[in-house]
Design a protein around this motif. Structure first.
Motif, PDB file in Angstrom:
ATOM      1  N   GLU A  27      52.204 -16.200 -29.965  1.00  0.00           N
ATOM      2  CA  GLU A  27      52.531 -16.993 -28.826  1.00  0.00           C
ATOM      3  C   GLU A  27      52.585 -16.821 -27.357  1.00  0.00           C
ATOM      4  O   GLU A  27      52.320 -17.574 -26.841  1.00  0.00           O
ATOM      5  N   ASN A  28      51.918 -15.668 -27.515  1.00  0.00           N
ATOM      6  CA  ASN A  28      51.285 -15.569 -25.403  1.00  0.00           C
ATOM      7  C   ASN A  28      48.970 -15.211 -25.908  1.00  0.00           C
ATOM      8  O   ASN A  28      49.079 -15.128 -25.061  1.00  0.00           O
TER       9      ASN A  28
ATOM     10  N   SER B 196      48.503 -22.117 -29.504  1.00  0.00           N
ATOM     11  CA  SER B 196      48.851 -20.665 -29.627  1.00  0.00           C
ATOM     12  C   SER B 196      48.220 -20.645 -30.948  1.00  0.00           C
ATOM     13  O   SER B 196      48.046 -21.175 -32.031  1.00  0.00           O
TER      14      SER B 196
ATOM     15  N   GLY C 130      46.218 -18.202 -27.081  1.00  0.00           N
ATOM     16  CA  GLY C 130      45.529 -19.836 -27.341  1.00  0.00           C
ATOM     17  C   GLY C 130      44.737 -19.761 -27.344  1.00  0.00           C
ATOM     18  O   GLY C 130      43.539 -19.370 -26.794  1.00  0.00           O
TER      19      GLY C 130
END
Length: 66
Positions: A48-49, A56, A51
């Motif tokens: 999720e960090n 993402s 992309g």
């Protein structure tokens, strides 16, 4: 001093161990630099960090597996 950096998602301790061992061995064989001079780092990034293309990695993986 040769430096190899890997960015990945979550890896197991065994996967990390094998990556460090094998990358060091192959890089040493190719470059003829002794193994003890290599430094390897593994940077784990949360899906999720990170992309790509506005989404993402978590989203991309979810869509790929669907």
């Amino acid at each position: 001093m040769p430096y190899i950096s890997i960015e990945s998602g979550k890896l197991t301790a065994e996967q990390k161990k094998l990556l460090i061992e094998r990358l060091t061995q192959v890089a040493s064989e190719i470059t003829h630099i002794p193994e003890q001079f290599f430094t390897i780092t593994i940077k784990e990034l949360s899906n999720e960090n990170f992309g790509i293309g506005g989404k993402s990695i978590g989203e991309i993986k979810n869509n790929y597996n669907s």
